[in-house]
Design a protein around this motif. Structure first.
Motif, PDB file in Angstrom:
ATOM      1  N   LEU A 191     -26.420 101.250  45.648  1.00 27.25           N
ATOM      2  CA  LEU A 191     -27.692 100.751  45.136  1.00 27.25           C
ATOM      3  C   LEU A 191     -28.861 101.455  45.820  1.00 27.25           C
ATOM      4  O   LEU A 191     -28.900 101.577  47.045  1.00 27.25           O
ATOM      5  N   ALA A 192     -29.799 101.904  45.009  1.00 29.54           N
ATOM      6  CA  ALA A 192     -31.061 102.412  45.550  1.00 29.54           C
ATOM      7  C   ALA A 192     -31.928 101.230  45.942  1.00 29.54           C
ATOM      8  O   ALA A 192     -32.039 100.252  45.203  1.00 29.54           O
ATOM      9  N   VAL A 193     -32.528 101.304  47.128  1.00 26.55           N
ATOM     10  CA  VAL A 193     -33.467 100.284  47.591  1.00 26.55           C
ATOM     11  C   VAL A 193     -34.871 100.858  47.422  1.00 26.55           C
ATOM     12  O   VAL A 193     -35.204 101.885  48.014  1.00 26.55           O
ATOM     13  N   THR A 194     -35.689 100.215  46.589  1.00 27.58           N
ATOM     14  CA  THR A 194     -37.017 100.746  46.297  1.00 27.58           C
ATOM     15  C   THR A 194     -38.085  99.693  46.581  1.00 27.58           C
ATOM     16  O   THR A 194     -37.829  98.494  46.511  1.00 27.58           O
ATOM     17  N   GLU A 195     -39.295 100.172  46.891  1.00 26.49           N
ATOM     18  CA  GLU A 195     -40.419  99.262  47.048  1.00 26.49           C
ATOM     19  C   GLU A 195     -40.817  98.699  45.690  1.00 26.49           C
ATOM     20  O   GLU A 195     -40.932  99.441  44.711  1.00 26.49           O
ATOM     21  N   PHE A 196     -41.035  97.406  45.644  1.00 24.73           N
ATOM     22  CA  PHE A 196     -41.391  96.749  44.387  1.00 24.73           C
ATOM     23  C   PHE A 196     -42.700  97.302  43.816  1.00 24.73           C
ATOM     24  O   PHE A 196     -42.802  97.579  42.624  1.00 24.73           O
ATOM     25  N   LEU A 197     -43.693  97.488  44.657  1.00 25.79           N
ATOM     26  CA  LEU A 197     -45.018  97.898  44.179  1.00 25.79           C
ATOM     27  C   LEU A 197     -45.100  99.375  43.844  1.00 25.79           C
ATOM     28  O   LEU A 197     -45.683  99.768  42.842  1.00 25.79           O
ATOM     29  N   THR A 198     -44.491 100.233  44.680  1.00 26.34           N
ATOM     30  CA  THR A 198     -44.638 101.679  44.505  1.00 26.34           C
ATOM     31  C   THR A 198     -43.432 102.326  43.825  1.00 26.34           C
ATOM     32  O   THR A 198     -43.534 103.460  43.369  1.00 26.34           O
ATOM     33  N   GLN A 199     -42.307 101.624  43.784  1.00 22.32           N
ATOM     34  CA  GLN A 199     -41.035 102.143  43.263  1.00 22.32           C
ATOM     35  C   GLN A 199     -40.504 103.300  44.105  1.00 22.32           C
ATOM     36  O   GLN A 199     -39.585 104.009  43.686  1.00 22.32           O
ATOM     37  N   ARG A 200     -41.054 103.472  45.290  1.00 21.04           N
ATOM     38  CA  ARG A 200     -40.612 104.547  46.166  1.00 21.04           C
ATOM     39  C   ARG A 200     -39.243 104.213  46.765  1.00 21.04           C
ATOM     40  O   ARG A 200     -38.984 103.070  47.135  1.00 21.04           O
ATOM     41  N   LEU A 201     -38.365 105.207  46.892  1.00 25.99           N
ATOM     42  CA  LEU A 201     -37.039 104.997  47.460  1.00 25.99           C
ATOM     43  C   LEU A 201     -37.146 104.795  48.965  1.00 25.99           C
ATOM     44  O   LEU A 201     -37.593 105.693  49.683  1.00 25.99           O
ATOM     45  N   VAL A 202     -36.750 103.611  49.440  1.00 22.72           N
ATOM     46  CA  VAL A 202     -36.810 103.338  50.876  1.00 22.72           C
ATOM     47  C   VAL A 202     -35.435 103.375  51.526  1.00 22.72           C
ATOM     48  O   VAL A 202     -35.333 103.433  52.748  1.00 22.72           O
ATOM     49  N   GLY A 203     -34.370 103.349  50.725  1.00 18.17           N
ATOM     50  CA  GLY A 203     -33.061 103.370  51.343  1.00 18.17           C
ATOM     51  C   GLY A 203     -31.931 103.210  50.341  1.00 18.17           C
ATOM     52  O   GLY A 203     -32.123 103.275  49.124  1.00 18.17           O
ATOM     53  N   ILE A 204     -30.743 102.995  50.891  1.00 21.82           N
ATOM     54  CA  ILE A 204     -29.510 102.834  50.131  1.00 21.82           C
ATOM     55  C   ILE A 204     -28.731 101.665  50.714  1.00 21.82           C
ATOM     56  O   ILE A 204     -28.659 101.504  51.934  1.00 21.82           O
ATOM     57  N   VAL A 205     -28.155 100.844  49.859  1.00 21.64           N
ATOM     58  CA  VAL A 205     -27.126  99.890  50.270  1.00 21.64           C
ATOM     59  C   VAL A 205     -25.845 100.299  49.560  1.00 21.64           C
ATOM     60  O   VAL A 205     -25.841 100.506  48.341  1.00 21.64           O
ATOM     61  N   GLN A 206     -24.771 100.434  50.328  1.00 18.04           N
ATOM     62  CA  GLN A 206     -23.513 100.902  49.770  1.00 18.04           C
ATOM     63  C   GLN A 206     -22.408  99.886  50.042  1.00 18.04           C
ATOM     64  O   GLN A 206     -22.255  99.397  51.168  1.00 18.04           O
ATOM     65  N   LEU A 207     -21.645  99.561  49.000  1.00 13.59           N
ATOM     66  CA  LEU A 207     -20.441  98.743  49.127  1.00 13.59           C
ATOM     67  C   LEU A 207     -19.247  99.654  48.907  1.00 13.59           C
ATOM     68  O   LEU A 207     -19.245 100.477  47.992  1.00 13.59           O
ATOM     69  N   ALA A 208     -18.214  99.509  49.740  1.00 16.40           N
ATOM     70  CA  ALA A 208     -17.056 100.399  49.669  1.00 16.40           C
ATOM     71  C   ALA A 208     -15.808  99.654  50.118  1.00 16.40           C
ATOM     72  O   ALA A 208     -15.881  98.552  50.663  1.00 16.40           O
ATOM     73  N   LYS A 209     -14.671 100.280  49.867  1.00 15.03           N
ATOM     74  CA  LYS A 209     -13.364  99.736  50.299  1.00 15.03           C
ATOM     75  C   LYS A 209     -13.194  98.300  49.814  1.00 15.03           C
ATOM     76  O   LYS A 209     -12.730  97.421  50.546  1.00 15.03           O
ATOM     77  N   THR A 210     -13.571  98.061  48.557  1.00 17.53           N
ATOM     78  CA  THR A 210     -13.558  96.713  48.002  1.00 17.53           C
ATOM     79  C   THR A 210     -12.135  96.274  47.668  1.00 17.53           C
ATOM     80  O   THR A 210     -11.371  97.030  47.063  1.00 17.53           O
ATOM     81  N   ASN A 211     -11.792  95.064  48.076  1.00 21.28           N
ATOM     82  CA  ASN A 211     -10.501  94.459  47.765  1.00 21.28           C
ATOM     83  C   ASN A 211     -10.761  93.263  46.856  1.00 21.28           C
ATOM     84  O   ASN A 211     -11.257  92.221  47.313  1.00 21.28           O
TER      85      ASN A 211
END
Length: 212
Positions: free
Chosen positions: A72-92
């Motif tokens: 998932l891209a993490v973006t600022e609500f107001l500017t839509q600028r990319l502030v980071g990433i949240v990653q889910l992996a190794k899902t069971n």
């Protein structure tokens, strides 16, 4: 049938977490070339826009469709600028467990974005997706990542000795692999009760399904 995560958007007052998009290529490449990202992750250095485009258009969709995870891209609500990433992996999917990690751009650090994004994702996983466990692994010397795990209610379960490789940049600019320990954290649905105050100051969050 393989279980998969849906294409979703998760919103807080300050942030929107959404699927990665080709418009994120330049900002993603810039973020991945940061010194701290190079030190604490396995992201290749230097990181090119071609690599960012491959992640967005091929790797991330394949991981989701195969049921292994979600990026998932993490973006600022107001500017839509990319502030980071949240990653889910190794899902069971049988155990209803997944591993979460997060990266925040250098310009956006110190604002509480990592804990806000991680906590919103955890609420979505435990609520909408009926997961029972989230695991986080932080390098032994990565204090910032450990603080995020603590803020969202994570419980330290122990140490995986010598299980992690971090990277140190030398004076000549080259990176050297250094072995380290992993601290393992777990987050269960009941652990969020004490962490909800972290989102209270930013107005909570809502989840919207079927982003595409």
């Amino acid at each position: 049938m393989t279980s998969t995560f849906p294409n979703i958007s998760i919103s807080t007052e300050r942030l929107v977490l959404r699927p990665l998009d080709e418009d994120d290529v330049s900002a993603l490449a810039e973020m991945m070339n940061d010194e701290q990202v190079g030190a604490w992750t396995g992201v290749p250095q230097p990181y090119t826009e071609d690599q960012a485009r491959h992640w967005i258009t091929r790797y991330a969709p394949a991981e989701r469709i195969a049921g292994r995870g979600l990026d998932l891209a993490v973006t600022e609500f107001l500017t839509q600028r990319l502030v980071g990433i949240v990653q889910l992996a190794k899902t069971n999917w049988h155990v209803r467990s997944t591993e979460m990690s997060y990266i925040i751009a250098p310009w956006a650090r110190g604002e509480g974005y990592a804990s806000e994004a991680a906590l919103a994702t955890a609420h979505w996983l435990f609520g909408d997706q009926k997961f029972e466990r989230i695991e986080l692994r932080t390098a032994a010397d990565n204090a910032a990542s450990q603080q995020v795990a603590q803020k969202i209610g994570g419980i330290s379960e122990g140490v995986l000795r010598n299980a992690c490789i971090v990277h140190v940049r030398g004076e000549d600019g080259t990176w050297t692999d250094v072995r380290s320990d992993y601290i393992v954290w777990s987050l269960l649905p009941e652990d969020l009760e004490g962490a909800d105050e972290q989102l209270a100051d930013t107005g909570g969050f809502t989840s919207y399904s079927d982003w595409n």
